[in-house]
Design a protein around this motif. Structure first.
Motif, PDB file in Angstrom:
ATOM      1  N   VAL A 161       1.602  17.336   4.276  1.00  0.00           N
ATOM      2  CA  VAL A 161       0.481  16.466   3.918  1.00  0.00           C
ATOM      3  C   VAL A 161      -0.769  17.026   4.569  1.00  0.00           C
ATOM      4  N   ILE A 175       4.616   2.645   9.876  1.00  0.00           N
ATOM      5  CA  ILE A 175       4.081   3.677   8.977  1.00  0.00           C
ATOM      6  C   ILE A 175       2.633   3.995   9.302  1.00  0.00           C
ATOM      7  N   LYS A 208     -11.974   4.878  16.996  1.00  0.00           N
ATOM      8  CA  LYS A 208     -11.293   4.238  18.105  1.00  0.00           C
ATOM      9  C   LYS A 208     -11.808   4.728  19.427  1.00  0.00           C
ATOM     10  N   PRO A 209     -11.809   3.891  20.434  1.00  0.00           N
ATOM     11  CA  PRO A 209     -11.629   2.443  20.309  1.00  0.00           C
ATOM     12  C   PRO A 209     -12.992   1.776  20.109  1.00  0.00           C
ATOM     13  N   GLU A 215     -10.889   9.492  19.139  1.00  0.00           N
ATOM     14  CA  GLU A 215     -11.298   8.825  20.377  1.00  0.00           C
ATOM     15  C   GLU A 215     -12.294   9.631  21.205  1.00  0.00           C
ATOM     16  N   ARG A 218       0.940   9.323  -5.983  1.00  0.00           N
ATOM     17  CA  ARG A 218       1.298  10.722  -5.827  1.00  0.00           C
ATOM     18  C   ARG A 218       2.228  11.164  -6.968  1.00  0.00           C
ATOM     19  N   HIS A 264      -6.847   5.427   9.168  1.00  0.00           N
ATOM     20  CA  HIS A 264      -7.699   5.878  10.277  1.00  0.00           C
ATOM     21  C   HIS A 264      -8.873   4.961  10.507  1.00  0.00           C
ATOM     22  N   ALA A 294      -3.663  17.414   6.957  1.00  0.00           N
ATOM     23  CA  ALA A 294      -3.699  17.025   8.369  1.00  0.00           C
ATOM     24  C   ALA A 294      -4.715  15.914   8.566  1.00  0.00           C
ATOM     25  N   ALA A 295      -4.426  15.057   9.525  1.00  0.00           N
ATOM     26  CA  ALA A 295      -5.362  13.983   9.866  1.00  0.00           C
ATOM     27  C   ALA A 295      -6.631  14.609  10.410  1.00  0.00           C
ATOM     28  N   PRO A 296      -7.785  13.979  10.135  1.00  0.00           N
ATOM     29  CA  PRO A 296      -9.031  14.525  10.667  1.00  0.00           C
ATOM     30  C   PRO A 296      -8.964  14.624  12.192  1.00  0.00           C
ATOM     31  N   PHE A 349       8.012   7.746   5.797  1.00  0.00           N
ATOM     32  CA  PHE A 349       6.596   7.744   5.427  1.00  0.00           C
ATOM     33  C   PHE A 349       6.035   9.149   5.534  1.00  0.00           C
ATOM     34  N   VAL A 350       5.537   9.681   4.426  1.00  0.00           N
ATOM     35  CA  VAL A 350       4.998  11.034   4.470  1.00  0.00           C
ATOM     36  C   VAL A 350       3.523  11.066   4.094  1.00  0.00           C
ATOM     37  N   GLU A 351       2.948   9.883   3.865  1.00  0.00           N
ATOM     38  CA  GLU A 351       1.527   9.868   3.489  1.00  0.00           C
ATOM     39  C   GLU A 351       0.689   9.959   4.769  1.00  0.00           C
ATOM     40  N   GLU A 352      -0.605  10.051   4.588  1.00  0.00           N
ATOM     41  CA  GLU A 352      -1.478  10.085   5.747  1.00  0.00           C
ATOM     42  C   GLU A 352      -1.658   8.670   6.274  1.00  0.00           C
ATOM     43  N   ARG A 412       0.728   4.201  -2.736  1.00  0.00           N
ATOM     44  CA  ARG A 412       0.409   5.593  -2.425  1.00  0.00           C
ATOM     45  C   ARG A 412       1.503   6.555  -2.893  1.00  0.00           C
ATOM     46  N   ILE A 413       2.745   6.110  -2.812  1.00  0.00           N
ATOM     47  CA  ILE A 413       3.814   6.977  -3.327  1.00  0.00           C
ATOM     48  C   ILE A 413       3.663   7.129  -4.847  1.00  0.00           C
ATOM     49  N   THR A 437       0.819  -1.203   0.000  1.00  0.00           N
ATOM     50  CA  THR A 437       0.000   0.000   0.000  1.00  0.00           C
ATOM     51  C   THR A 437       0.859   1.261   0.000  1.00  0.00           C
ATOM     52  N   TRP A 438       1.976   1.185   0.710  1.00  0.00           N
ATOM     53  CA  TRP A 438       2.874   2.351   0.727  1.00  0.00           C
ATOM     54  C   TRP A 438       3.379   2.632  -0.691  1.00  0.00           C
ATOM     55  N   ILE A 494       7.307  16.396   3.350  1.00  0.00           N
ATOM     56  CA  ILE A 494       6.425  17.071   2.416  1.00  0.00           C
ATOM     57  C   ILE A 494       5.144  17.371   3.191  1.00  0.00           C
TER      58      ILE A 494
END
Lengths: 473, 804
Positions: free
Chosen positions: A465, B125, B165-166, A473, A380, B162, A467-469, B156-159, A376-377, A372-373, A463
């Motif tokens: 990216v 990652i 949780k939990p 939790e 991109r 997700h 932001a994560a949502p 690793f620079v990807e997101e 994804r690279i 998967t990595w 680079i």
């Protein structure tokens, strides 16, 4: 008398010299899949012949024929049968009909168009190798194949070919049909066995789980490919000498190759093993008839999606395992995917990487995470958001899946020498490396197409990216 | 030299010569395999994996999925090493490769290290690097091995991946799928070890995740073990979640006393508060009890020790009910009650320490208490302990295990795990006598269904069956003996055990008695002298008004005696009741005087498990309030009564036990603290002969089975928030066919009528129950099934009356 030696072929087989047909001889009939047609064209004669022999004699014929496995590894079937430990019962035959390698669709045709030939092959294998029961595993997506094999099994049972005391002999065997749930990895024999047992289709580790020793339900199990078994009626009916008269010593007989991509006439062709070259197949009048629209050949995949790519430099290599591997690839599952000069190489690699990343079963970390990595690279990069550091990362991730030198073809254009097949791997099965193989081939043979896509960076840095949502939790 | 063995080695020189001879011709060990590990010649064992051999040699190979108590799956690929079997070095997972002679293994070559680093980079990652807020941070194999074997940085620079949780897998286990590295440990544990295949992988590739089946929680009795073996912080258990950081924890080894298996555990606390228990595995070969596993009851019921309900000061009955008092006045009142009593009964002692039981037995001797019993009529005669005893390891290695006793999964869960393992992965064949399906039924070689009240004739007949007899004759036999049904009298249960022993005289016995230290208490002086002085006799005496004082040492007869009605009448009928307990129980509430006792982990001492294994209990936290250990209460009471037991510390009591009780002679402090403890077993004696009363057919429709579930109304369960919701509640369970015959829907209330009373309970359709029987779980919230059990009859027959 046929064109291949002085052997009189049993009725039904078609030999015109250039294109002997062993397994596809009935494809020309509209009703090729019916028992009536099969009877008319010499069907079940091989089984009758086999039953006249002692099982060991029949097994010996197969061994002498050097029938190579058609699933991808190309291991001699007769030798494989000999790996089962003596005196352990029951022992099973599992038919690998989970054909799903990208570009490969030959077993599907065998099952759809000539199911009785496969059934006869199964029966001969069970008789010769002393197997108590046969499980026929058909890929989940192949509905027509499933339907036709099911009907053929019904007919064959009714006609007394399967079941108790076959054709009045003491030989009895049952064939159980199993329809897969649709996972590429189940084409790997141990994953197929897991799936057949009702478990999640994930490969087992060899050693100790070599199917011949510890297979289905922990018993000795022979796993054979559909095409491999489809050859047995011919060998039984005509003898191994008639078979080895075709092709070369190391690669006798014929084999089916599925040609797809940018050729004028894509399709499945039965070719002579060992002597037919890729050039014959792609450009030959009886086969692919050349590149579409008068374009030039850019590259081709010689053995299914997981094989390292070849370029025009390798066109004259014949379908012979050792020559293919020393040229840096493999013959694999009998599938040639042709790319002409309009092909966007990074995009083509992306398509294949996406497939393997998606089809990872999730067992081995390098495949599950690495596949998967890589995807994804590359995704991109193809979208124009890559840097040259990403290309290094791809090679590093590849090293985590396939440590050491990676096989690739020679390229006169780039002044590259071939690195012979195979690669080392950190995963159990070949799905993981298969995600790296296409991108590695693409980057090695067409570096310029990647160079124009990526931005140069002096210093490697993070680079930005998205932001994560926030939340969770 | 002659071929005859020379037995005449009388003088010392010959002995020395013989020794030397032995040394010069070493016996080749058939199990030894010589391999080269990192250039060093080592001796591995035949059949073991490279990683196991390397572990023994102190060469650490990083790993995540490998667990020595489970089968190898080669899933994480972390333990890759270079293996050369003569065909050149190849990268191989060391958890999957069995050692072969002359194998060369390199764990640190550039190739192996590159592979190990690569795997760690890949594992990280998608792993959220939330170590600062993760419960596992500080004791995390992923964190530790990244430091020791991982790459310095990530590319690793990807997101990252997700997930919500939990998610809750069960009542007390939570799963954070983002942290999960899919090592297959929890899922493998559930399948291979617990036999509860309730969690499984779903989806595939990068989306693979651990999941329960729809609408089916991971309701395994052993779910807590998955949290313990999780190599990352993906699985957390509610009781410990967010409570502490590993580096703030203090820990001490101890022995679980939730049941008599006596699992070896470590007790963790922070700031003087108990936070979690973990199973301790002493090593691949030597571990004699629990192999590092625990049941959830034992793992989580420490919450009750910390609960706000604990007894912290002595209580005395006044007009306003039980009120606080001082230790001095409580001891003085106790002195008066004891001095003034002409008949005293002492019940209990099986939940505490060896020292508590011994000190109370000494006090009882000094004062002259004739009626005493550590059991409450719910076990089997203490004489069972005189029969040659088996250990758990012997049972798990035996050719045949005969089970005449409780459902081990419900009562002695980790013994169930060991026997299940013996049956599934070993060669042990289990012959089970039971009146309904039990946890072990699936794994039993023969599961003999019988009507409640199994008679000796039936047992003899079954064991005489040629196939079964041949199996029994094929090797050693261990009898696991206990009480399977509390609606059947003790005499009937004992007759069944006797019948097996007379059919298989060389069988050794593993007593399936349930309470934590019941074996210790019985062996150290709290066993009744005869049936006229046992718990039921004592309660009958009290119920008849002939007992001046009833002392309850951590005992709650109202909830634990199979004849609840008798227990209630006894407590009401005894002139005075003194209770020594940690938590208020129904019996405690009715006492005249209550002494608060120190709980588990609040006191040092020793305990004896069902094998007779004496092992260490250690103190981890301060005693609650002014509570005192049982032995100290006994000592102080003795002293106010004018006796001196001679104990000033817990170690005095331990030493006195070793000095005066022959079976405990080798139970010295050093021996007790060793990995396997000390076996203390009374030998000699044997079972008393009991007249089995064959159950007669009656006019009732159903025969009653009353047995325990793991989670019941025990105070340690109901006062532990994580466990409180788990008891199934009272009910009358019927076979579906019988249920149809009753014609009432599931859950409808019906009246069960026996010769001694009636009770209203909801109906439950249950296919584990045999036709013609009713099974009612013991001591569950709701109406008391024991109200209709008469302890004096052989079996209990009931009929169902519809309320409508």
């Amino acid at each position: 008398m046929g064109a291949h030696g002085t052997y009189a072929w049993a009725a039904g087989y078609f030999d015109d010299g250039d294109r002997p047909q062993i397994v596809t001889s009935r494809f020309k009939y509209d009703d090729s899949y019916t028992l009536d047609r099969y009877h008319e064209s010499g069907g079940y004669q091989g089984l009758r012949k086999a039953l006249e022999m002692q099982p060991a004699e029949m097994a010996d014929e197969v061994k002498k024929s050097t029938l190579l496995g058609r699933g991808g590894a190309g291991f001699p079937a007769g030798v494989k049968w000999g790996f089962t430990p003596a005196g352990v019962w029951p022992r099973y035959l599992v038919v690998n009909g989970d054909e799903s390698e990208p570009g490969t669709y030959k077993d599907r045709l065998l099952m759809e168009l000539d199911p009785h030939q496969l059934i006869e092959g199964c029966l001969i294998a069970c008789y010769a190798a002393g197997l108590s029961q046969c499980f026929l595993y058909i890929r989940g997506e192949m509905a027509l194949a499933h339907e036709r094999v099911a009907k053929a099994l019904d007919d064959a049972y009714r006609a007394g070919y399967i079941g108790k005391n076959i054709l009045g002999n003491s030989f009895s065997v049952d064939i159980v049909l199993h329809w897969g749930a649709g996972a590429y990895v189940v084409g790997e024999e141990t994953a197929l066995i897991e799936s057949l047992e009702g478990e999640r289709g994930m490969p087992r580790v060899k050693p100790p789980y070599f199917p011949a020793a510890i297979g289905l339900y922990g018993q000795p199990t022979i796993v054979n490919n559909v095409e491999t078994l489809a050859n047995l009626p011919f060998i039984a009916a005509n003898g191994s000498a008639a078979y080895t008269a075709i092709g070369t010593e190391t690669s006798p007989g014929t084999r089916m190759i599925a040609v797809s991509g940018h050729v004028k006439r894509p399709g499945v062709y039965e070719i002579i093993n060992g002597t037919t070259t890729f050039r014959d197949l792609i450009y030959g009048e009886n086969f692919g008839q050349g590149i579409r629209d008068g374009n030039e050949l850019k590259a081709f995949v010689p053995g299914g999606g997981s094989a390292p790519w070849f370029v025009a430099d390798q066109l004259d290599i014949p379908f012979e395992g050792r020559q293919a591997s020393s040229a840096g690839s493999m013959l694999g599952s009998g599938a040639v995917i042709v790319m002409d000069d309009t092909t966007d190489i990074p995009a083509a690699a992306l398509t294949l990487v996406k497939f393997y990343a998606h089809e990872s079963c999730g067992k081995c970390v390098p495949c599950r995470e690495g596949g998967t990595w890589l995807y994804r690279i590359l995704e991109r990069i193809v979208a124009g958001n890559g840097t040259d550091a990403d290309l290094d990362t791809i090679r590093e991730v590849g090293q985590s899946i396939c440590p050491g030198e990676m096989p690739h073809a020679a390229s006169e254009r780039l002044g590259l020498d071939a690195v012979p097949f195979p690669y080392k791997m950190t995963t159990i099965c070949f799905v993981g490396p298969s995600a790296y193989v296409p991108v590695h081939s693409a980057m090695t043979l067409f570096p310029e197409e990647f160079a124009v896509l990526v931005t140069k960076r002096e210093v490697r840095s993070m680079i930005p990216v998205t932001a994560a949502p926030v939340g969770g939790e | 030299m002659s071929d005859e063995p020379d037995n005449d080695l009388t003088n010392e020189d010959d002995l020395v010569a013989a020794d030397t001879a032995v040394e010069t011709i070493p016996e080749p060990d058939p199990n030894a395999v010589a391999i080269t590990l990192n250039g060093r010649e080592i001796v591995a064992r035949k059949g073991e994996t490279i990683i196991a051999a390397a572990d023994r040699e102190g060469e650490y190979i990083p790993r995540f999925c490998y667990h020595p108590r489970m089968s190898s799956v080669g899933m994480c690929r972390q333990c890759m090493v270079e293996v050369d079997t003569g065909r050149g070095p190849m990268l191989q997972p060391s958890c999957m490769i069995t050692v072969l002679p002359e194998m060369k293994v390199e764990t640190n070559t550039p190739m192996a290290k590159r592979a190990q680093e690569g795997i760690l980079e890949l594992l990280l990652i998608n792993h959220p690097l939330d170590c600062p807020v993760c419960d596992k941070g500080g004791e995390c194999p992923l964190q530790d091995q990244t430091l020791s074997h991982g790459p310095g940085e990530s590319r690793f620079v990807e997101e990252k991946r997700h997930y919500e949780k939990p998610i809750a897998l069960s009542e007390h286990v939570l799963l954070d799928r983002e942290r999960c590295i899919l090592c297959d440990r929890c899922t493998r544990f559930a399948d291979e070890v617990a036999g509860d295949k309730l969690i499984q992988f779903i989806e595939r590739g990068n989306a693979t995740q651990v999941s329960t089946f729809p609408d089916e929680p991971f309701s395994s009795y052993f779910s807590g073990n998955t949290v313990q073996i999780c190599p990352v912080g993906a699985l957390t258990a509610k009781p410990y979640r967010f409570k502490a950081r590993p580096w703030d924890l203090e820990q001490v080894e101890s022995t679980c006393t939730s049941c008599s298996v006596g699992c070896r555990i470590s007790v963790h606390s922070s700031r003087d508060e108990l936070l979690r228990f973990q199973g301790v595995d002493t090593g691949a070969d030597s571990d004699s009890v629990n192999w590092g596993w625990m049941c959830d009851r034992g793992r989580f019921n420490f919450e009750s020790i910390e609960a706000g309900h604990r007894l912290g000061v002595p209580l005395v009955r006044s007009e306003a009910g039980l009120v606080d008092t001082s230790w001095n006045s409580a001891l003085e009142l106790a002195r008066q009650l004891i001095d003034g009593a002409s008949s005293i009964g002492l019940l209990g002692g099986a939940r505490g320490t060896n020292e508590g039981a011994f000190a109370w037995a000494q006090l009882a001797d000094a004062v002259g208490i004739a009626h005493r019993d550590a059991q409450l009529g719910d076990g089997l005669s203490a004489e069972l302990l005189g029969v040659p005893r088996a250990t758990i390891n012997q049972a798990a290695a035996a050719n045949t295990v005969i089970l005449v006793g409780p459902d081990l999964k419900e009562e002695l869960p980790v013994l169930y795990l060991r026997l299940r393992d013996a049956a599934v992965h070993g060669h042990t064949k289990i012959i089970e006598f039971s009146s309904q399906s039990t946890g072990i039924t699936r794994y039993a070689w023969r599961s003999i269904r019988h009507a409640p009240g199994l008679g000796p004739v039936e047992i003899a007949k079954t064991l005489a069956d040629p196939t079964i007899a041949a199996q029994i004759a094929s090797g050693d036999v261990v009898l696991v003996a206990g009480r399977s049904n509390m609606a059947v009298s003790e005499a009937t249960a004992l007759a069944a055990v006797q019948a097996v022993l007379s059919a298989v005289p060389n069988a050794t016995v593993l007593p399936a008695l349930r309470r934590g230290n019941v074996v210790g208490a019985l062996q150290l002086g709290l066993a009744p002298v005869d049936v006229d002085h046992d718990a039921l006799a004592t309660l009958r005496l009290a119920a008849a008004g002939h007992l001046d004082l009833l002392v309850l040492l951590g005992a709650d007869p109202i909830n634990d005696c199979p004849d609840a009605d008798l227990a209630r009448r006894a407590i009401a009928g005894a002139r005075h009741v003194i209770s020594i307990d940690t938590l208020p129980s129904e019996s405690t509430q009715q006492a005249d005087l209550v002494f608060p006792a120190a709980a588990f982990a609040e006191q040092r001492g020793t305990t004896t498990n069902l094998e007779g294994r004496v092992s260490r209990l250690n103190q981890k936290v301060t005693v609650h309030g002014t509570a005192r250990p049982d032995w100290m209460i006994a000592s102080e009471l003795a002293s106010v009564l004018g006796h001196d037991l001679g104990f000033t510390s817990i170690d005095d009591v331990t030493a006195a036990i070793a000095a005066t009780v022959p079976a405990y002679a080798s139970a010295t402090p050093t021996a007790i603290d060793s990995a396997d403890g000390v076996l203390a077993v009374n030998t000699g004696g044997g079972l008393p002969s009991v007249e089995a009363t064959e159950a007669q057919p009656s006019g009732y429709d159903y025969r009653l089975v009353v047995s325990r579930k793991l989670y019941d109304r025990a105070v340690s369960t109901t006062m532990s928030p994580s466990l409180a919701k788990l008891p199934i509640g009272a009910g009358a369970h019927l076979h579906p066919a019988d249920h149809d015959r009753v014609g009432e829907p599931d859950g409808a209330e019906v009246r069960l009528v026996s010769a001694s009373g009636s009770v209203v309970l909801p109906l439950v359709s249950d296919d584990t129950v045999q036709r013609g029987t009713i099974w009612a779980p013991f001591n569950q919230a709701g109406a008391d099934i024991t109200d209709i059990v008469d302890s004096s009859t052989a079996v209990t027959d009931v009929r169902i009356e519809r309320l409508t």
